[in-house]
Design a protein around this motif. Sequence first.
Motif, PDB file in Angstrom:
ATOM      1  N   VAL A  20       0.824  -1.169   0.011  1.00  0.00           N
ATOM      2  CA  VAL A  20      -0.079  -0.020   0.094  1.00  0.00           C
ATOM      3  C   VAL A  20       0.814   1.304  -0.092  1.00  0.00           C
ATOM      4  O   VAL A  20       1.814   1.290   0.724  1.00  0.00           O
ATOM      5  CB  VAL A  20      -0.969   0.002   1.112  1.00  0.00           C
ATOM      6  N   LEU A  56      -9.293  -1.378   1.832  1.00  0.00           N
ATOM      7  CA  LEU A  56      -8.066  -0.818   2.341  1.00  0.00           C
ATOM      8  C   LEU A  56      -8.383   0.833   2.948  1.00  0.00           C
ATOM      9  O   LEU A  56      -8.934   1.511   2.215  1.00  0.00           O
ATOM     10  CB  LEU A  56      -6.938  -0.829   1.327  1.00  0.00           C
ATOM     11  N   GLN A  64     -10.261   2.473  -0.170  1.00  0.00           N
ATOM     12  CA  GLN A  64     -10.183   1.871  -1.457  1.00  0.00           C
ATOM     13  C   GLN A  64     -10.746   0.551  -1.448  1.00  0.00           C
ATOM     14  O   GLN A  64     -10.404  -0.231  -0.520  1.00  0.00           O
ATOM     15  CB  GLN A  64      -8.866   1.920  -2.308  1.00  0.00           C
ATOM     16  N   ILE A  66     -11.137  -3.215  -3.535  1.00  0.00           N
ATOM     17  CA  ILE A  66     -10.329  -3.949  -4.552  1.00  0.00           C
ATOM     18  C   ILE A  66     -11.335  -5.404  -4.715  1.00  0.00           C
ATOM     19  O   ILE A  66     -11.438  -5.916  -3.592  1.00  0.00           O
ATOM     20  CB  ILE A  66      -9.071  -4.114  -4.546  1.00  0.00           C
ATOM     21  N   LEU A  74      -0.612  -7.507  -5.299  1.00  0.00           N
ATOM     22  CA  LEU A  74      -1.339  -6.193  -5.528  1.00  0.00           C
ATOM     23  C   LEU A  74      -0.650  -5.076  -5.165  1.00  0.00           C
ATOM     24  O   LEU A  74       0.321  -5.258  -4.238  1.00  0.00           O
ATOM     25  CB  LEU A  74      -2.782  -6.283  -4.592  1.00  0.00           C
ATOM     26  N   LYS A  75      -0.755  -3.945  -5.926  1.00  0.00           N
ATOM     27  CA  LYS A  75      -0.081  -2.855  -5.524  1.00  0.00           C
ATOM     28  C   LYS A  75      -1.122  -1.705  -5.388  1.00  0.00           C
ATOM     29  O   LYS A  75      -1.846  -1.333  -6.345  1.00  0.00           O
ATOM     30  CB  LYS A  75       0.953  -2.196  -6.394  1.00  0.00           C
ATOM     31  N   VAL A  76      -1.495  -1.201  -4.267  1.00  0.00           N
ATOM     32  CA  VAL A  76      -2.535  -0.110  -4.050  1.00  0.00           C
ATOM     33  C   VAL A  76      -2.168   1.134  -3.647  1.00  0.00           C
ATOM     34  O   VAL A  76      -1.231   1.386  -2.684  1.00  0.00           O
ATOM     35  CB  VAL A  76      -3.404  -0.676  -3.123  1.00  0.00           C
ATOM     36  N   LEU A  78      -3.255   4.674  -2.271  1.00  0.00           N
ATOM     37  CA  LEU A  78      -4.479   5.364  -1.747  1.00  0.00           C
ATOM     38  C   LEU A  78      -4.195   6.930  -1.837  1.00  0.00           C
ATOM     39  O   LEU A  78      -2.849   7.342  -1.823  1.00  0.00           O
ATOM     40  CB  LEU A  78      -4.299   4.939  -0.379  1.00  0.00           C
TER      41      LEU A  78
END
Length: 87
Positions: A20, A56, A64, A66, A74-76, A78
């Motif tokens: 994140v 998240l 967010q 998903i 995963l690459k999130v 914010l």
Amino acid sequence: MVKGKVATSIINEHIYFGTVITAIDNLPLPGASRSVQTDFDGNFTIKGKIGETLELSYIGMETQKIILKSKYELKVALKDDSCFDDY
């Protein structure tokens, strides 16, 4: 031999992992959580099933959601929550 709903549930579970970060400068967000917490570098690991929703959140950032798919890494990113701009 394991069979039935419990077995199907366990078999369909996957390990998802990712990071994140902030959307503005790509810095990691330590402490972001959803029943698990990110480490100092923003990394996390969580069990889930395809189709489940991962939410998240982080103070001062937009939450967010998903939907988990077959991609397990995963690459999130914010975004800043604009409601804090007035303070």
